[in-house]
Design a protein around this motif. Structure first.
Motif, PDB file in Angstrom:
ATOM      1  N   VAL A 166       0.862  -1.194   0.000  1.00  0.00           N
ATOM      2  CA  VAL A 166       0.000   0.000   0.000  1.00  0.00           C
ATOM      3  C   VAL A 166       0.891   1.236   0.000  1.00  0.00           C
ATOM      4  CG1 VAL A 166      -1.815   1.292   1.173  1.00  0.00           C
ATOM      5  CG2 VAL A 166      -1.811  -1.222   1.254  1.00  0.00           C
ATOM      6  N   LEU A 167       0.632   2.151  -0.966  1.00  0.00           N
ATOM      7  CA  LEU A 167       1.357   3.427  -1.019  1.00  0.00           C
ATOM      8  C   LEU A 167       0.492   4.483  -0.332  1.00  0.00           C
ATOM      9  CD1 LEU A 167       3.503   5.466  -2.007  1.00  0.00           C
ATOM     10  CD2 LEU A 167       2.248   5.585  -4.183  1.00  0.00           C
ATOM     11  N   VAL A 168       1.091   5.172   0.661  1.00  0.00           N
ATOM     12  CA  VAL A 168       0.389   6.235   1.389  1.00  0.00           C
ATOM     13  C   VAL A 168       1.059   7.557   1.038  1.00  0.00           C
ATOM     14  CG1 VAL A 168      -0.277   7.153   3.626  1.00  0.00           C
ATOM     15  CG2 VAL A 168      -0.209   4.664   3.252  1.00  0.00           C
ATOM     16  N   VAL A 169       0.257   8.524   0.493  1.00  0.00           N
ATOM     17  CA  VAL A 169       0.815   9.814   0.075  1.00  0.00           C
ATOM     18  C   VAL A 169       0.033  10.931   0.761  1.00  0.00           C
ATOM     19  CG1 VAL A 169       1.393  11.313  -1.872  1.00  0.00           C
ATOM     20  CG2 VAL A 169       1.392   8.818  -2.158  1.00  0.00           C
ATOM     21  N   TYR A 187       0.008  -5.187   6.393  1.00  0.00           N
ATOM     22  CA  TYR A 187       0.290  -4.744   5.023  1.00  0.00           C
ATOM     23  C   TYR A 187       1.705  -4.173   4.942  1.00  0.00           C
ATOM     24  CZ  TYR A 187      -4.729  -5.138   4.238  1.00  0.00           C
ATOM     25  OH  TYR A 187      -6.011  -5.606   4.138  1.00  0.00           O
ATOM     26  N   ARG A 188       2.309  -4.313   3.754  1.00  0.00           N
ATOM     27  CA  ARG A 188       3.560  -3.625   3.490  1.00  0.00           C
ATOM     28  C   ARG A 188       3.225  -2.232   2.997  1.00  0.00           C
ATOM     29  NH1 ARG A 188       6.568  -5.471  -0.582  1.00  0.00           N
ATOM     30  NH2 ARG A 188       4.841  -6.567  -1.600  1.00  0.00           N
ATOM     31  N   THR A 189       3.982  -1.210   3.403  1.00  0.00           N
ATOM     32  CA  THR A 189       3.671   0.166   3.034  1.00  0.00           C
ATOM     33  C   THR A 189       4.902   0.897   2.549  1.00  0.00           C
ATOM     34  OG1 THR A 189       4.097   1.063   5.247  1.00  0.00           O
ATOM     35  CG2 THR A 189       1.843   0.286   4.788  1.00  0.00           C
ATOM     36  N   CYS A 190       4.650   1.931   1.766  1.00  0.00           N
ATOM     37  CA  CYS A 190       5.657   2.913   1.396  1.00  0.00           C
ATOM     38  C   CYS A 190       4.988   4.274   1.404  1.00  0.00           C
ATOM     39  CB  CYS A 190       6.273   2.597   0.034  1.00  0.00           C
ATOM     40  SG  CYS A 190       5.058   2.494  -1.327  1.00  0.00           S
ATOM     41  N   THR A 191       5.747   5.360   1.583  1.00  0.00           N
ATOM     42  CA  THR A 191       5.162   6.695   1.734  1.00  0.00           C
ATOM     43  C   THR A 191       5.818   7.674   0.784  1.00  0.00           C
ATOM     44  OG1 THR A 191       6.722   7.197   3.511  1.00  0.00           O
ATOM     45  CG2 THR A 191       4.541   6.343   4.142  1.00  0.00           C
ATOM     46  N   ALA A 192       5.058   8.752   0.489  1.00  0.00           N
ATOM     47  CA  ALA A 192       5.567   9.882  -0.274  1.00  0.00           C
ATOM     48  C   ALA A 192       4.832  11.122   0.234  1.00  0.00           C
ATOM     49  CB  ALA A 192       5.329   9.689  -1.764  1.00  0.00           C
ATOM     50  N   TYR A 193       5.465  12.310  -0.012  1.00  0.00           N
ATOM     51  CA  TYR A 193       4.913  13.532   0.594  1.00  0.00           C
ATOM     52  C   TYR A 193       4.604  14.632  -0.416  1.00  0.00           C
ATOM     53  CZ  TYR A 193       7.244  10.894   4.219  1.00  0.00           C
ATOM     54  OH  TYR A 193       7.671   9.879   5.031  1.00  0.00           O
ATOM     55  N   ASP A 194       4.780  14.369  -1.697  1.00  0.00           N
ATOM     56  CA  ASP A 194       4.414  15.344  -2.728  1.00  0.00           C
ATOM     57  C   ASP A 194       4.033  14.595  -4.004  1.00  0.00           C
ATOM     58  OD1 ASP A 194       6.811  14.565  -3.952  1.00  0.00           O
ATOM     59  OD2 ASP A 194       7.901  16.278  -3.133  1.00  0.00           O
ATOM     60  N   GLY A 195       3.589  15.338  -5.025  1.00  0.00           N
ATOM     61  CA  GLY A 195       3.119  14.707  -6.247  1.00  0.00           C
ATOM     62  C   GLY A 195       4.185  13.965  -7.015  1.00  0.00           C
ATOM     63  N   PRO A 196       5.316  14.608  -7.337  1.00  0.00           N
ATOM     64  CA  PRO A 196       6.356  13.868  -8.073  1.00  0.00           C
ATOM     65  C   PRO A 196       6.861  12.659  -7.330  1.00  0.00           C
ATOM     66  CG  PRO A 196       6.715  16.244  -8.200  1.00  0.00           C
ATOM     67  CD  PRO A 196       5.631  16.038  -7.206  1.00  0.00           C
ATOM     68  N   ALA A 233       5.172  10.837  -5.289  1.00  0.00           N
ATOM     69  CA  ALA A 233       4.141   9.801  -5.339  1.00  0.00           C
ATOM     70  C   ALA A 233       4.236   9.010  -6.639  1.00  0.00           C
ATOM     71  CB  ALA A 233       2.755  10.446  -5.211  1.00  0.00           C
ATOM     72  N   VAL A 234       4.428   9.725  -7.772  1.00  0.00           N
ATOM     73  CA  VAL A 234       4.545   9.030  -9.057  1.00  0.00           C
ATOM     74  C   VAL A 234       5.777   8.123  -9.061  1.00  0.00           C
ATOM     75  CG1 VAL A 234       4.843   9.328 -11.541  1.00  0.00           C
ATOM     76  CG2 VAL A 234       3.332  10.880 -10.270  1.00  0.00           C
ATOM     77  N   ASN A 243      -0.804  17.925  -8.091  1.00  0.00           N
ATOM     78  CA  ASN A 243      -1.912  17.572  -7.201  1.00  0.00           C
ATOM     79  C   ASN A 243      -2.301  16.112  -7.378  1.00  0.00           C
ATOM     80  OD1 ASN A 243      -4.039  17.286  -9.266  1.00  0.00           O
ATOM     81  ND2 ASN A 243      -3.880  19.511  -9.491  1.00  0.00           N
ATOM     82  N   GLY A 244      -3.087  15.615  -6.432  1.00  0.00           N
ATOM     83  CA  GLY A 244      -3.444  14.209  -6.414  1.00  0.00           C
ATOM     84  C   GLY A 244      -4.202  13.754  -7.641  1.00  0.00           C
ATOM     85  N   LEU A 245      -5.019  14.650  -8.251  1.00  0.00           N
ATOM     86  CA  LEU A 245      -5.759  14.280  -9.451  1.00  0.00           C
ATOM     87  C   LEU A 245      -4.811  13.988 -10.605  1.00  0.00           C
ATOM     88  CD1 LEU A 245      -8.629  16.935  -9.262  1.00  0.00           C
ATOM     89  CD2 LEU A 245      -8.729  14.551  -8.542  1.00  0.00           C
ATOM     90  N   ASP A 246      -3.772  14.850 -10.768  1.00  0.00           N
ATOM     91  CA  ASP A 246      -2.812  14.621 -11.854  1.00  0.00           C
ATOM     92  C   ASP A 246      -1.931  13.400 -11.585  1.00  0.00           C
ATOM     93  OD1 ASP A 246      -3.731  16.740 -13.339  1.00  0.00           O
ATOM     94  OD2 ASP A 246      -2.353  18.195 -12.443  1.00  0.00           O
ATOM     95  N   VAL A 247      -1.626  13.149 -10.296  1.00  0.00           N
ATOM     96  CA  VAL A 247      -0.864  11.943  -9.951  1.00  0.00           C
ATOM     97  C   VAL A 247      -1.632  10.711 -10.396  1.00  0.00           C
ATOM     98  CG1 VAL A 247       0.002  10.526  -8.057  1.00  0.00           C
ATOM     99  CG2 VAL A 247       0.401  12.998  -8.056  1.00  0.00           C
ATOM    100  N   ALA A 248      -2.959  10.699 -10.115  1.00  0.00           N
ATOM    101  CA  ALA A 248      -3.777   9.551 -10.506  1.00  0.00           C
ATOM    102  C   ALA A 248      -3.781   9.386 -12.022  1.00  0.00           C
ATOM    103  CB  ALA A 248      -5.193   9.729  -9.973  1.00  0.00           C
ATOM    104  N   ARG A 249      -3.884  10.483 -12.759  1.00  0.00           N
ATOM    105  CA  ARG A 249      -3.901  10.388 -14.225  1.00  0.00           C
ATOM    106  C   ARG A 249      -2.585   9.810 -14.741  1.00  0.00           C
ATOM    107  NH1 ARG A 249      -6.285  15.693 -13.445  1.00  0.00           N
ATOM    108  NH2 ARG A 249      -8.539  15.606 -13.901  1.00  0.00           N
ATOM    109  N   ARG A 250      -1.447  10.260 -14.169  1.00  0.00           N
ATOM    110  CA  ARG A 250      -0.152   9.764 -14.637  1.00  0.00           C
ATOM    111  C   ARG A 250       0.013   8.283 -14.329  1.00  0.00           C
ATOM    112  NH1 ARG A 250       4.410  14.521 -13.759  1.00  0.00           N
ATOM    113  NH2 ARG A 250       3.181  16.218 -14.692  1.00  0.00           N
TER     114      ARG A 250
END
Length: 813
Positions: free
Chosen positions: A695-698, A717-726, A728-729, A750-757
């Motif tokens: 699971v990725l948590v951003v 669960y195994r997890t990894c984290t990120a704190y900004d849009g780039p 996260a991608v 933003n999170g919407l563009d991260v999802a699109r990428r």
């Protein structure tokens, strides 16, 4: 007797003798004139007067005596030798007085000119007779206009013997002629003036004969007809080229004038030779002949196109004004300040409670309807405005005939009418609803202030135990105490979440952005879930809860189970808050026809009767005291009412008064399905065997990202984290997680563009994307779905719902 005396005596005798002879001569002359004398002896001569001559003489005498014209005869020396009675009357002298006298002693003849006298004398000498007009000035000073016929009297040898004058008084005729001349001149002057008016008037004047032909048309017709007057004379209107409708209307008006001899009028529309549309108003006036018949008709046609446009605009303006006044319930009035008499509309009368028009109204009537407490102020303002000539405005209370109080707003302006009287004209409106709305706004503003103060208080309340519990956790290592304080933190946090959720619900509902997710719901399940939600608050206050619930799968409603649970939980929480510690609360549900009746009853503080109608209003609270054990924002019951109405139900509150408890009754329509098979879903924690799921948590809030990641790790669960849009991608690309929980408001991208990428990559097409945002309105959910998200959670995330999503993701092949 001396010689002088003798002479005097002789003269007296001779004079007496002469008088006697004169009298005899006059008698003789009179007898001759009467025809009584057949012969006349003068000295030794005898003159015989035969009877025929006497008869003729008598006839001439009678004719001359009856003539109205004066007849005067003169001898060749110009002495008067005869006057008939008419001449005596005319000149005021008898024949005996004038015989032998000259013409000038009888009258002075004044000729119009010297030439006129000469012409008259020449004609008399030439023809022996002449007629002329002159003026005779009598001895009494009177002036007489006469027409004189002069005939020369000849003797047998053809010599002139004298003249015979027949004088006719034509003074009356001269006066009449002069009057006629003046009238003729005046008529000519008026005809010239009329012709000037007609020829230069913009109106079209025309005269029509019995065959309806135009015998006269004024030049004003030419621009409309496109032809000169000469081409129009002698023709009918149809021959002018008038259309059938105009011609028929014109013929009908002419028949009325000719056949009935009555004036007629017509208004017609037509298009002129230039293609312009016109409106004409024509007056048709019959002109009568001497025998009384109509010999012609005079038509005066006025172009009223511009006036028609003005009238139309005025009617439209008046209609709009009437609509505006009617729509705004505004009445109009006009007060004669001199006579204290007002003209007023029905809308005006309705402002004072009268459904029908009032026959009489005045300033005194107006004051009589004003509330006594406002009357002095209104009268003073009115008098001041009248004295200063300024506009008058006032707002006051009026008493209607049914004794109810209403608010009116009135205003007026002064003006002077054409007859010089002063008036005030104005409007009036019933503003009772507006005043009530203003009072409601003030009350709402007051309740808003109370709400904000309460909100601050209610948000601070949980923060204090949370802060204290955190300090204790730092200072103690006792597992039992740590568990206790963790429970306190969780409970207080849930309280804060509940407050925020209520606020969000209020906002969404007020904007109409809440959609019910209806499904077939078992009432028993919903009530048990609501009790479970409210149980901590009920237990905390040591209340006794009595329940009488239906058996499972016996009553169903078509409802949103979450919202239905919220309705009942809010009622239970309300009873728990407003019931003193150790009180009793009951929850019942029973069928009533096609409805289910849910009743929550408590032994709490009760509700005053004046508060009962407003208990479901926003921000309303039964009690505001700093000693109250449980708080609240005053929005729970408002949410209850709104949600119940959205479900097609009703809710009501009852109380016998303060300290006597309260009862809340919810009525909802039952579904027509009698049986329902429900597979109860028990909440289960995540499968501990899910260690292989990444699971990725951003989240740009690192604390939030770390705490959620650690919780997921505790669940296996195994997890990894990120704190900004780039980041996260990049993390998604390097770790290829099965699930990505993305905050929307990320820096960089933003999170919407991260999802699109992520969706653009082959490895990201099947990834489960979960949006995590502080925004949860319908438009926000649409945006996340369009960006490629599978789920949308509102912060703070519901851990159990998240766990369910993760479990479903683990079980997917």
């Amino acid at each position: 007797m001396n010689s002088d005396d003798q002479t005097e005596a002789r003269l007296l005798r001779e004079n007496a003798d002469l008088k006697i002879r004169l009298e005899e001569a006059e008698d003789t002359l009179a007898a001759i004139r009467r025809g009584d004398v057949d012969a006349l002896i003068v000295g030794d001569d005898i003159y015989t007067l035969d009877s025929a001559h006497t008869a003729a003489t008598r006839l001439r005498k009678d004719v001359l005596a009856q003539m109205q014209d004066a007849v005067i005869a003169f001898d060749h020396l110009g002495h008067i030798i005869f006057m008939n009675p008419a001449a005596e009357r005319r000149y005021g002298q008898s024949a005996s007085e004038t015989l032998g006298r000259t013409r000038n002693e009888l009258f002075e003849e004044q000729w119009p000119s010297a030439d006129a006298e000469q012409v008259s004398q020449a004609a008399l000498q030439r023809d022996g007779v002449h007629r002329a007009q002159s003026v005779h000035r009598c001895r009494n000073g009177e002036r007489i206009d006469v027409e004189t016929t002069v005939t020369r009297l000849d003797v047998a040898e053809g010599q002139a013997f004298g003249e015979l004058l027949v004088v006719r008084d034509i003074s009356a005729r001269i006066r009449a002629e002069r009057t006629l001349q003046i009238a003729v001149k005046e008529l000519a002057r008026r005809e010239r003036q009329f012709a000037t008016i007609v020829e230069n008037s913009p109106d079209i004047y025309s005269r029509v004969d019995p065959q309806h032909r135009h015998v006269y048309v004024s030049p004003a017709v030419e621009p409309y007809a496109g032809r000169s007057v000469e081409h129009l004379l002698g023709k009918t209107l149809a021959e002018w080229g008038a259309g059938p409708a105009v011609h028929e209307q014109w013929e009908r008006a002419l028949r009325t004038a000719f056949d009935g001899g009555q004036k007629s009028r017509m208004r017609t529309r037509f298009t002129d030779a230039r293609g312009l549309r016109h409106v004409f108003d024509a007056r048709l006036i019959p002109e009568l002949a001497e025998n009384g018949s109509v010999e012609s008709v005079l038509s005066i046609a006025t172009d009223i196109t511009e006036q028609e446009m003005i009238d139309t605009a005025l009617r439209d303006s008046q209609a709009r004004l009437r609509f505006a006044l009617d729509f705004a319930s505004i009445g109009e009035w006009d007060l004669d300040l001199t006579n204290d008499v007002a003209v007023h509309s029905l809308r005006h009368d309705r402002c004072f409670g009268y459904a029908e028009p009032i026959a009489k109204w005045s300033y005194e009537h107006f004051l009589a309807h004003i509330h006594p407490d406002d009357r002095g102020r209104v009268a003073q303002s009115f008098d001041s405005s009248v004295a200063a000539g300024s506009e008058w405005r006032v707002e006051c209370r009026v008493v209607w005939p049914d004794q109810t109080l209403h608010w009116v707003q009135a205003g007026g302006s002064l003006y002077v009418s054409p007859d010089g009287t002063r008036h005030m004209m104005g409007i009036i409106a019933d503003v009772t609803d507006r005043r009530a709305a203003e009072e409601a706004l003030r009350e709402a503003d007051r309740r808003k202030d109370d709400f904000l103060a309460t909100l601050a208080h209610e948000l601070r309340n949980p923060l204090a135990p949370i802060r204290n519990a955190l300090q204790i956790l730092r200072l103690t290592s006792d597992p039992a105490k740590q568990l206790k304080w963790r429970d306190i933190i969780e409970r207080q946090l849930q309280q804060m979440v509940h407050l925020v959720d209520d606020l969000l619900d209020v906002s969404r509902i007020s904007k109409g952005k809440v959609e019910l997710r209806r499904e077939l719901v078992d009432i028993a399940d919903v009530l048990r879930a609501a009790v479970e939600t409210s149980r901590p608050l009920i237990d905390e206050n040591k209340h006794r809860l009595d329940m009488r619930l239906p058996e499972p799968a016996t009553m169903f409603v078509n409802a949103d189970s979450t919202r239905l649970c919220q309705i009942v939980a809010n009622l239970l929480n309300n009873s728990a808050k407003y019931t003193p510690e150790g009180g009793s609360i009951s929850l019942t549900a029973e069928r009533n026809g096609n409805n289910v009746i849910i009743c929550v009853r408590d032994s709490g503080v009760g509700i005053r009767q004046d508060l009962l109608p407003r208990v479901f209003d926003m921000f309303t609270q039964v009690e505001r005291s700093i000693e109250r054990a449980q708080g609240g924002l005053g929005i729970g019951l408002a949410l209850v009412k709104t949600l119940v109405l959205m479900h097609g139900g009703s809710v009501s509150a009852h109380s016998d008064g303060p300290g006597l408890g309260s009862t809340f009754i919810v009525q909802l329509p039952l579904s027509n399905i009698s049986t329902h098979i429900s597979a109860s879903e028990h909440e289960q924690g995540p499968d501990r065997r899910a260690t292989e799921l990444m699971v990725l948590v951003v989240d740009d809030n690192m604390d939030s990202a770390h705490t959620l990641a650690e919780l997921l790790q505790l669940w296996g669960y195994r997890t990894c984290t990120a704190y900004d849009g780039p980041g996260a991608v990049a993390a998604a690309d390097s770790n290829r997680p099965a699930v990505a929980v993305l905050d929307i408001g990320l820096p960089g991208i933003n999170g919407l563009d991260v999802a699109r990428r992520i969706r653009e990559q082959p490895w990201g097409r099947d990834m489960v994307l979960v949006a995590l945002s502080g925004w949860g309105q319908g438009s926000d959910r649409i945006k996340t779905a369009q960006a490629g998200f599978d789920h949308h959670f509102v912060k703070p995330v519901d851990i159990r719902r998240l766990a369910k999503v993760l479990e479903e993701s683990r079980s997917d092949p």
